[in-house]
Scaffold this active site. Structure first.
Site, PDB file in Angstrom:
ATOM      1  CE  LYS A  11      -4.041  -2.141   2.245  1.00  0.00           C
ATOM      2  NZ  LYS A  11      -5.022  -2.016   3.365  1.00  0.00           N
ATOM      3  CE1 TYR A  51      -9.418  -3.153   0.284  1.00  0.00           C
ATOM      4  CE2 TYR A  51      -8.537  -1.243  -0.857  1.00  0.00           C
ATOM      5  CZ  TYR A  51      -8.350  -2.351  -0.047  1.00  0.00           C
ATOM      6  OH  TYR A  51      -7.106  -2.660   0.428  1.00  0.00           O
ATOM      7  CB  THR A  93      -7.173  -5.738   9.816  1.00  0.00           C
ATOM      8  OG1 THR A  93      -7.618  -6.924   9.147  1.00  0.00           O
ATOM      9  CG2 THR A  93      -7.562  -4.524   8.998  1.00  0.00           C
ATOM     10  NE  ARG A 104      -2.334  -5.419   7.198  1.00  0.00           N
ATOM     11  CZ  ARG A 104      -3.458  -6.000   6.800  1.00  0.00           C
ATOM     12  NH1 ARG A 104      -3.953  -7.033   7.478  1.00  0.00           N
ATOM     13  NH2 ARG A 104      -4.093  -5.562   5.742  1.00  0.00           N
ATOM     14  CG  ASN A 114      -3.736  -2.087   6.824  1.00  0.00           C
ATOM     15  OD1 ASN A 114      -3.594  -1.764   5.647  1.00  0.00           O
ATOM     16  ND2 ASN A 114      -4.749  -2.808   7.250  1.00  0.00           N
ATOM     17  CG  HIS A 117      -5.317  -6.315  -0.398  1.00  0.00           C
ATOM     18  ND1 HIS A 117      -6.547  -6.322   0.219  1.00  0.00           N
ATOM     19  CD2 HIS A 117      -5.369  -7.242  -1.392  1.00  0.00           C
ATOM     20  CE1 HIS A 117      -7.316  -7.231  -0.392  1.00  0.00           C
ATOM     21  NE2 HIS A 117      -6.625  -7.790  -1.374  1.00  0.00           N
ATOM     22  CD  GLU A 128      -8.784  -9.422  -3.607  1.00  0.00           C
ATOM     23  OE1 GLU A 128      -7.623  -9.775  -3.296  1.00  0.00           O
ATOM     24  OE2 GLU A 128      -9.639  -9.091  -2.765  1.00  0.00           O
TER      25      GLU A 128
HETATM   26  P1  IDP Z   1      -7.712  -6.903   5.535  1.00  0.00           P
HETATM   27  O1  IDP Z   1      -6.972  -5.874   4.696  1.00  0.00           O
HETATM   28  O2  IDP Z   1      -6.898  -7.347   6.715  1.00  0.00           O
HETATM   29  O3  IDP Z   1      -8.242  -8.057   4.702  1.00  0.00           O
HETATM   30  P2  IDP Z   1     -10.448  -5.902   5.600  1.00  0.00           P
HETATM   31  O4  IDP Z   1     -11.406  -6.130   6.721  1.00  0.00           O
HETATM   32  O5  IDP Z   1     -10.679  -6.595   4.299  1.00  0.00           O
HETATM   33  O6  IDP Z   1      -8.973  -6.167   6.152  1.00  0.00           O
HETATM   34  O7  IDP Z   1     -10.451  -4.334   5.341  1.00  0.00           O
HETATM   35  C1  IDP Z   1      -9.838  -3.776   4.208  1.00  0.00           C
HETATM   36  C2  IDP Z   1      -9.026  -2.563   4.619  1.00  0.00           C
HETATM   37  O8  IDP Z   1      -9.914  -1.562   5.097  1.00  0.00           O
HETATM   38  C3  IDP Z   1      -8.053  -2.819   5.765  1.00  0.00           C
HETATM   39  O9  IDP Z   1      -6.817  -3.341   5.350  1.00  0.00           O
HETATM   40  C4  IDP Z   1      -7.906  -1.440   6.353  1.00  0.00           C
HETATM   41  O10 IDP Z   1      -6.946  -0.683   5.611  1.00  0.00           O
HETATM   42  C5  IDP Z   1      -9.269  -0.848   6.152  1.00  0.00           C
HETATM   43  N1  IDP Z   1     -10.072  -0.996   7.367  1.00  0.00           N
HETATM   44  C6  IDP Z   1     -10.667  -2.104   7.832  1.00  0.00           C
HETATM   45  N2  IDP Z   1     -11.315  -1.871   8.977  1.00  0.00           N
HETATM   46  C7  IDP Z   1     -11.146  -0.575   9.228  1.00  0.00           C
HETATM   47  C8  IDP Z   1     -11.591   0.274  10.301  1.00  0.00           C
HETATM   48  O11 IDP Z   1     -12.290  -0.130  11.219  1.00  0.00           O
HETATM   49  N3  IDP Z   1     -11.179   1.565  10.206  1.00  0.00           N
HETATM   50  C9  IDP Z   1     -10.409   2.054   9.191  1.00  0.00           C
HETATM   51  N4  IDP Z   1      -9.973   1.281   8.176  1.00  0.00           N
HETATM   52  C10 IDP Z   1     -10.335  -0.012   8.204  1.00  0.00           C
END
Ligand code: IDP
Length: 141
Positions: A11, A51, A93, A104, A114, A117, A128
């Site tokens: 990212k 997304y 995450t 991470r 973070n 992905h 994807e």
């Molecule tokens: P992942 O990347 O670990 O698979 P997902 O739940 O698919 O996590 O969420 C996608 C992305 O959305 C996360 O990597 C993060 O950058 C962002 N995200 C997820 N939950 C939150 C939140 O509660 N607040 C802000 N950003 C979030």
């Protein structure tokens, strides 16, 4: 275990920190091969499409704005159990909850920024990878 492919993105925060190589080293040291790669500045439409599953979430706009804030490095990884292996390498995450030694934990600053992905299922991995790469751009090896 079967040989799988997964879609990984370094990212904008991690690209800006100049740790693409360090993250690739994690993949390769774990036995994952980079079989496709490109650096790209995502358009808003591309990030929103990628997304789309999160479109109703309160953090969607922040997520899209972050993903288009700078170039990303996109790769397909191949190897035994690649999907879960990559998720293990990534860590939780929220980097505050990510296990020590994960990407991470070591390179991410916040749940928004973070670092990486990774696809979370075989079905999503196929979708994807096809979102970013033509089949002729994926070099199985
Ligand atoms: P992942 O990347 O670990 O698979 P997902 O739940 O698919 O996590 O969420 C996608 C992305 O959305 C996360 O990597 C993060 O950058 C962002 N995200 C997820 N939950 C939150 C939140 O509660 N607040 C802000 N950003 C979030």
């Amino acid at each position: 275990m079967t040989i799988e492919r997964t879609l990984s993105i370094v990212k904008p925060d991690a690209v800006a920190k100049n740790v693409i190589g360090k993250i690739y080293d994690r993949f390769e040291s774990a036995g994952l091969k980079v079989v496709a790669a490109k650096m790209k500045q995502l358009s808003r439409a591309e990030a929103e499409g990628f997304y789309a599953v999160h479109a109703a979430r309160p953090f969607f706009n922040d997520l899209v704005n972050f993903m288009i804030s700078g170039p990303v490095m996109i790769q397909a990884l191949e190897g035994e159990g690649a999907i879960l292996k990559n998720r293990d390498l990534m860590g939780a995450t929220n980097p505050k909850e990510a296990a020590a030694g994960t990407i991470r934990a070591d390179f991410a600053d916040s749940i928004d920024a973070n670092a990486v992905h990774g696809s979370d299922s075989a079905e999503n991995a196929a979708i994807e990878i096809a979102y970013f790469f033509a089949s002729s751009e994926v070099y199985s090896r």
